[in-house]
Design an enzyme around this catalytic site. Structure first.
Site, mmCIF file in Angstrom:
data_model
loop_
_atom_site.group_PDB
_atom_site.id
_atom_site.type_symbol
_atom_site.label_atom_id
_atom_site.label_comp_id
_atom_site.label_asym_id
_atom_site.label_seq_id
_atom_site.Cartn_x
_atom_site.Cartn_y
_atom_site.Cartn_z
ATOM 1 N N ARG A 8 -5.732 50.792 1.491
ATOM 2 C CA ARG A 8 -4.570 49.910 1.455
ATOM 3 C C ARG A 8 -4.992 48.546 2.002
ATOM 4 N NH1 ARG A 8 0.916 49.996 5.168
ATOM 5 N NH2 ARG A 8 1.940 48.256 4.080
ATOM 6 N N HIS A 9 -4.384 47.488 1.504
ATOM 7 C CA HIS A 9 -4.709 46.134 1.967
ATOM 8 C C HIS A 9 -4.410 45.958 3.459
ATOM 9 C CE1 HIS A 9 -0.469 44.999 2.305
ATOM 10 N NE2 HIS A 9 -0.280 45.658 1.173
ATOM 11 N N VAL A 13 1.458 38.564 6.273
ATOM 12 C CA VAL A 13 2.516 37.820 6.968
ATOM 13 C C VAL A 13 3.862 38.503 6.765
ATOM 14 C CG1 VAL A 13 3.780 35.634 7.005
ATOM 15 C CG2 VAL A 13 1.279 35.630 6.852
ATOM 16 N N ARG A 58 -3.151 39.702 -1.655
ATOM 17 C CA ARG A 58 -3.460 40.417 -0.411
ATOM 18 C C ARG A 58 -4.509 41.495 -0.624
ATOM 19 N NH1 ARG A 58 1.792 41.578 -2.172
ATOM 20 N NH2 ARG A 58 2.484 43.753 -2.271
ATOM 21 N N GLU A 82 1.423 46.841 -6.455
ATOM 22 C CA GLU A 82 2.505 47.519 -5.752
ATOM 23 C C GLU A 82 3.696 47.697 -6.693
ATOM 24 O OE1 GLU A 82 3.574 49.641 -3.892
ATOM 25 O OE2 GLU A 82 3.484 48.799 -1.852
ATOM 26 N N LEU A 83 4.622 48.557 -6.305
ATOM 27 C CA LEU A 83 5.870 48.741 -7.035
ATOM 28 C C LEU A 83 6.582 47.402 -7.202
ATOM 29 C CD1 LEU A 83 8.036 50.923 -8.033
ATOM 30 C CD2 LEU A 83 9.074 50.560 -5.781
ATOM 31 N N MET A 85 9.586 45.394 -7.013
ATOM 32 C CA MET A 85 10.848 45.559 -6.292
ATOM 33 C C MET A 85 11.945 44.624 -6.804
ATOM 34 S SD MET A 85 10.269 47.936 -3.914
ATOM 35 C CE MET A 85 11.196 47.698 -2.399
ATOM 36 N N GLY A 151 0.625 50.213 -0.203
ATOM 37 C CA GLY A 151 1.154 51.379 0.488
ATOM 38 C C GLY A 151 1.957 52.320 -0.389
ATOM 39 N N MET A 152 3.000 51.804 -1.039
ATOM 40 C CA MET A 152 3.816 52.669 -1.888
ATOM 41 C C MET A 152 3.025 53.143 -3.097
ATOM 42 S SD MET A 152 7.571 50.837 -1.751
ATOM 43 C CE MET A 152 8.407 52.186 -2.590
#
EC number: 5.4.2.-
Length: 215
Positions: A8-9, A13, A58, A82-83, A85, A151-152
């Site tokens: 994971r990265h 921030v 990232r 990532e997902l 959102m 992460g997700m």
């Protein structure tokens, strides 16, 4: 047997300020850069042959630090993003209205059809992450790729490899710059296909590089 390392990265921030990132982006913090250097030192002796990363900033920052330590170049794959959102991206979590929080909870709880407006479902995330992982099977024999993702996204991938629904990712704690490994095996007496060797390993992170939950 193919071994694939998953990272994971590093902390960003918006991780630190609790803002929803999704496919929007914010840079690594100083802590995030330190985390990336520490995981790079952890994997540099593992014989990594390929560094493949999400095309978001990232992950590219994190991957570049790892690639420099391993003497490799970085290849991007947007399937590792990532997902999405949707309309909630960039928003502080505390600023969500009750309706917006319901969208978020329905999605992460696996409610049928759950998604944030203009966003992506967990099932869609799981399918593209699995496709990205399966692409590693096309690499030359003896390859040891390392994928840098989110992460997700990584939690969803690991959940589906176990035969769990994609939203089970919330039960996996994959901290910034944690290290996981999956292996592809073909065996007459063991489960053939992808197996999880380890998940969420943070043994390489020292105290200043750990997030508040771990401390």
């Amino acid at each position: 047997m193919l071994q694939v390392f998953l990272v994971r990265h590093g902390e960003t921030v918006w991780n630190a300020s609790r803002q929803i990132q999704g496919q929007s982006d914010s840079p690594l913090t100083a802590v995030g850069e330190r985390q990336a250097h520490l995981v790079a030192q952890r994997v540099r002796s593992q014989g990594i042959t390929h560094i493949i990363t999400s095309d978001l900033g990232r992950t590219q920052q994190t991957a570049k630090i790892i690639a420099d330590a391993c003497g490799l170049k970085v290849v991007t794959d947007p399937r590792l993003r990532e997902l999405n959102m949707g309309v909630l991206e960039t928003r502080p979590i505390e600023s969500l209205t009750p309706e917006e929080e319901q969208w978020r909870k329905q999605m992460i709880n696996g409610t049928e059809g759950g998604r944030i407006p203009e966003g992506e479902s967990m099932a869609e995330l799981g399918r593209r992450m699995r496709a990205a992982l399966d692409s590693c099977l096309e690499l030359p024999a003896g390859s040891k790729p390392l994928l840098v993702s989110h992460g997700m996204a990584l939690g969803c991938l690991l959940s589906t490899l176990l035969g769990l629904p994609p939203h089970a990712e919330r039960r996996l704690r994959l901290r910034n710059c944690s290290l996981s490994r999956v292996d592809y095996q073909e065996s007459p007496w063991l489960a053939s296909g992808w197996v999880i060797e380890s998940a969420g390993d943070t043994a390489h992170l020292d105290m200043p590089a750990l997030d508040e939950l771990q401390r």
